[in-house]
Design a protein around this motif. Structure first.
Motif, PDB file in Angstrom:
ATOM      1  N   ALA A  42      -3.840   5.037  -0.378  1.00 50.94           N
ATOM      2  CA  ALA A  42      -4.660   5.856   0.522  1.00 50.94           C
ATOM      3  C   ALA A  42      -4.254   7.295   0.276  1.00 50.94           C
ATOM      4  O   ALA A  42      -3.092   7.647   0.471  1.00 50.94           O
ATOM      5  CB  ALA A  42      -4.390   5.473   1.979  1.00 50.94           C
ATOM      6  N   ILE A  43      -5.189   8.101  -0.183  1.00 50.15           N
ATOM      7  CA  ILE A  43      -4.783   9.468  -0.495  1.00 50.15           C
ATOM      8  C   ILE A  43      -5.527  10.489   0.352  1.00 50.15           C
ATOM      9  O   ILE A  43      -6.650  10.281   0.795  1.00 50.15           O
ATOM     10  CB  ILE A  43      -4.917   9.796  -2.000  1.00 50.15           C
TER      11      ILE A  43
ATOM     12  N   ILE B 294       0.845  -1.191   0.000  1.00 45.60           N
ATOM     13  CA  ILE B 294       0.000   0.000   0.000  1.00 45.60           C
ATOM     14  C   ILE B 294       0.884   1.245   0.000  1.00 45.60           C
ATOM     15  O   ILE B 294       1.862   1.325   0.742  1.00 45.60           O
ATOM     16  CB  ILE B 294      -0.938   0.014   1.228  1.00 45.60           C
ATOM     17  N   THR B 295       0.523   2.181  -0.863  1.00 38.65           N
ATOM     18  CA  THR B 295       1.225   3.447  -0.886  1.00 38.65           C
ATOM     19  C   THR B 295       0.223   4.552  -0.570  1.00 38.65           C
ATOM     20  O   THR B 295      -0.954   4.287  -0.320  1.00 38.65           O
ATOM     21  CB  THR B 295       1.936   3.665  -2.241  1.00 38.65           C
ATOM     22  N   GLY B 296       0.667   5.783  -0.578  1.00 39.28           N
ATOM     23  CA  GLY B 296      -0.266   6.877  -0.335  1.00 39.28           C
ATOM     24  C   GLY B 296       0.425   8.164   0.047  1.00 39.28           C
ATOM     25  O   GLY B 296       1.649   8.240   0.140  1.00 39.28           O
ATOM     26  N   GLY B 297      -0.402   9.170   0.246  1.00 38.42           N
ATOM     27  CA  GLY B 297       0.111  10.494   0.571  1.00 38.42           C
ATOM     28  C   GLY B 297      -0.921  11.526   0.174  1.00 38.42           C
ATOM     29  O   GLY B 297      -2.075  11.178  -0.118  1.00 38.42           O
ATOM     30  N   GLY B 298      -0.510  12.764   0.150  1.00 34.59           N
ATOM     31  CA  GLY B 298      -1.417  13.821  -0.271  1.00 34.59           C
ATOM     32  C   GLY B 298      -1.689  13.742  -1.763  1.00 34.59           C
ATOM     33  O   GLY B 298      -0.936  13.113  -2.507  1.00 34.59           O
TER      34      GLY B 298
ATOM     35  N   PRO C 172      -3.181  11.367   4.100  1.00 36.79           N
ATOM     36  CA  PRO C 172      -4.477  10.711   4.295  1.00 36.79           C
ATOM     37  C   PRO C 172      -4.735  10.487   5.784  1.00 36.79           C
ATOM     38  O   PRO C 172      -3.796  10.420   6.567  1.00 36.79           O
ATOM     39  CB  PRO C 172      -4.302   9.366   3.574  1.00 36.79           C
ATOM     40  N   THR C 173      -5.996  10.368   6.158  1.00 32.92           N
ATOM     41  CA  THR C 173      -6.325  10.108   7.563  1.00 32.92           C
ATOM     42  C   THR C 173      -6.026   8.648   7.902  1.00 32.92           C
ATOM     43  O   THR C 173      -5.994   7.789   7.006  1.00 32.92           O
ATOM     44  CB  THR C 173      -7.818  10.349   7.828  1.00 32.92           C
ATOM     45  N   PRO C 174      -5.841   8.346   9.197  1.00 28.10           N
ATOM     46  CA  PRO C 174      -5.664   6.943   9.591  1.00 28.10           C
ATOM     47  C   PRO C 174      -6.855   6.099   9.150  1.00 28.10           C
ATOM     48  O   PRO C 174      -6.686   4.941   8.764  1.00 28.10           O
ATOM     49  CB  PRO C 174      -5.583   6.997  11.121  1.00 28.10           C
ATOM     50  N   ASP C 175      -8.067   6.685   9.184  1.00 25.82           N
ATOM     51  CA  ASP C 175      -9.264   5.930   8.794  1.00 25.82           C
ATOM     52  C   ASP C 175      -9.154   5.426   7.355  1.00 25.82           C
ATOM     53  O   ASP C 175      -9.497   4.283   7.057  1.00 25.82           O
ATOM     54  CB  ASP C 175     -10.527   6.800   8.924  1.00 25.82           C
ATOM     55  N   THR C 176      -8.695   6.317   6.478  1.00 23.73           N
ATOM     56  CA  THR C 176      -8.543   5.921   5.076  1.00 23.73           C
ATOM     57  C   THR C 176      -7.524   4.794   4.953  1.00 23.73           C
ATOM     58  O   THR C 176      -7.753   3.793   4.268  1.00 23.73           O
ATOM     59  CB  THR C 176      -8.084   7.139   4.234  1.00 23.73           C
TER      60      THR C 176
END
Lengths: 230, 332
Positions: free
Chosen positions: B72-73, B48-52, B80-84
């Motif tokens: 998760a963006i 899983i990756t992610g960020g703004g 991203p929020t922890p929820d996402t």
């Protein structure tokens, strides 16, 4: 009702007053969005005011639509709303301030100076543990820690709630002002080095606005004779 | 700055909805959050990756076969929020654990770490590899403070290939970390971008100036000069990278010339031409090269270059096929 000097443990806020206090505090932060945005744009990424608005709006929704019956749940739900909805570093750090305040604390239904100091002390420790920032790093800690200290000192000196909040608010503001002299150790401002000097930290500004709002709100209760006293 | 949008508050939601409307055969949105995942993740470790947002096609464009399984963006330039992150993780974990691979920014670290802590209570195992390839963002002795930029692309490529090899979470994390340890990048900005919600530019740069080391959210760089020729600015960027990683004659590397948003492929190829020349002159073997705009900063103009030094293990995983609508490699 007049509050006599010297009985710091006897003045308290009812559960409904705590709820109103949180709504008022949130409103004051939301009203400061343009200020926070311009402060954060100077040395951060400019989204602090927007994030805080999202967090306090969501918290207000939850506070208004749920019958929260403990002071603990008001802190907890406010913090959770911030963590779940804000994003960014502020969401976690401001959310943690409220969630950590009530972690492992006895359930209470009214808030006096001793409990407030104890709650926010835990909140401060929670934020420091998560964010790894210390006093002097140009963060929210620079306003929060002096304010918490002021609450404890007032408690030791057996001052009343109003005076304690007034001093905490002043210390938070001093701390906020002092961030102008600091080099940032975290966030985007860190990469500015010396260039961040002269600019205040947005997180510390929000903390100062929050403490000023708490003092103003409780002082108003006192003026209206609505402050509880036992 | 003119932008094609509706309400600025909805740009991220509407982008995700548009992505799913376009590529819904292979992807789905995670309910109630801005998470995008592949529809058919194999039964193995998940990446899983992610960020703004604002760096498109990163991060959702790196979700695909042999790449990340989900992203998760957050809002524009906001973690991203922890929820996402939790929702995306729960959708993808099949009991083998989840590796988070993302750029080293304090907001992202705080949110991913909090998600990981909460998932730990539910017995979902996670590990994290932080991408910190930007040599301009901190001195070499403080490399752990460095930010992640286009190096994310190579790190996710390697992580996805390693996961597809049915390795354990620990093994996938170790290989991905090895990749990160061998990736270096630096960028140069020619003009700033503006944030949709405020319309404001993230930094100021005179019409005839460029800035080396500018971050992908407009973080200040390390060297401001008058506009230079493509060859000159490429040489300066390569010099920064070669000061930071030892590359000897015969070493093999992958290179990526990455556009920061509004810089054209024509310009990027001119940079690639020079970069290739410099490295080949030094006897460094270019095992593979890529030119594209993968990691952008809205409409910022500029270019970054990324080098990944290879060994046999990294080569093995780099060579595996990968596919998303925005990143594809034929296997070899």
């Amino acid at each position: 009702m007049m509050v006599s000097n010297g009985d710091s443990l006897k003045t308290y806020l009812t559960i409904d007053q705590v709820k109103e206090l949180f709504l008022y505090m949130g409103q004051k932060v939301i009203e400061s969005k343009p200020l926070l945005t311009s402060i954060d744009s100077a040395i951060g990424d400019g989204d602090h005011g927007i994030g805080m608005e999202v967090g306090f709006k969501k918290a207000a929704e939850i506070l208004q639509n749920n019958n929260l019956t403990t002071v603990n749940s008001i802190f907890l739900e406010t913090g959770k709303a911030m963590i779940s909805n804000m994003g960014g570093a502020s969401g976690i750090l401001f959310g943690t301030l409220f969630v950590a305040s009530v972690k492992d604390k006895p359930i209470i239904h009214k808030l006096n100076l001793e409990l407030l100091a104890s709650f926010i002390q835990s909140g401060l420790e929670g934020v420091k543990a998560r964010g790894k920032a210390e006093l002097g790093d140009k963060t929210m800690i620079d306003a929060l820690e002096p304010a918490v200290k002021a609450l404890h000192q007032a408690l030791e000196e057996n001052e009343d709630l109003i005076n304690a909040l007034k001093k905490a608010s002043e210390k938070a503001q001093d701390g906020m002002e002092n961030t102008k002299n600091l080099i940032a150790k975290f966030g985007r401002a860190k990469s500015l080095g010396e260039r961040a000097i002269g600019h205040q930290d947005a997180g510390a500004t929000t903390i100062s606005i929050m403490f000023e709002a708490i003092y103003t709100f409780v002082n108003e209760l006192q003026n209206k004779g609505e402050l509880q006293y036992e | 700055m003119k932008k094609v949008m509706n309400n600025p508050e909805n740009v991220v939601n509407e982008m995700v909805e548009g992505f799913i409307a376009t590529f819904g055969n292979g992807y789905k949105k995670v309910l109630n959050s801005n998470g995008v995942i592949v529809k058919n993740k194999p039964d193995r470790v998940a990446i899983i990756t992610g960020g703004g947002s604002g760096h498109e096609p990163l991060f959702i464009g790196m979700v695909g076969e042999g790449l990340a399984d989900g992203a998760a963006i957050g809002n524009v330039f906001s973690a991203p929020t922890p929820d996402t992150i939790i929702e995306v993780t729960k959708e993808l974990d099949s009991g083998h654990g989840v590796l988070y691979v993302y750029g080293n920014y304090s907001g992202d670290v705080l949110n991913f770490d909090m998600a990981a802590e909460m998932l730990d209570f539910e017995n979902i195992k996670t590990k994290t590899v932080l991408v910190n390839d930007d040599v301009a963002s901190a001195a070499k002795e403080n490399a752990k403070d460095r930010r992640g930029i286009a190096g994310d692309i190579f790190a996710i490529k390697i992580a996805g290939a390693a996961a597809n090899d049915n390795l354990s979470l620990e093994q996938v994390a170790a290989i991905t970390q090895k990749a990160v340890d061998n990736i270096r990048s630096i960028g140069v900005a020619l003009s700033p971008s503006s944030i949709p919600s405020t319309g404001k530019y993230t930094f100021e740069l005179a019409e005839d100036e460029i800035e080396f080391g500018m971050g992908i959210h407009g973080e200040p760089g390390i060297q401001k000069t008058k506009l230079l020729s493509a060859d000159e600015l490429t040489q300066i960027m390569v010099d920064y990278i070669l000061k930071d990683i030892e590359l000897e004659k015969g070493d093999e590397v992958c290179i990526l010339v990455n556009g920061l948003g509004s810089t054209t492929l024509m310009e990027l190829f001119i940079v690639s031409r020079k970069l290739t020349n410099i490295l080949e002159d030094k006897g460094i073997i270019i095992y593979d090269a890529d030119v594209n705009s993968y990691c952008t900063t809205l409409e910022m103009a500029g270019v970054s270059i990324t080098v990944m030094k290879l060994d046999e293990e990294l080569k093995k995983y780099y060579d595996k096929p990968a596919y998303s609508p925005y990143y594809f490699k034929k296997g070899r």
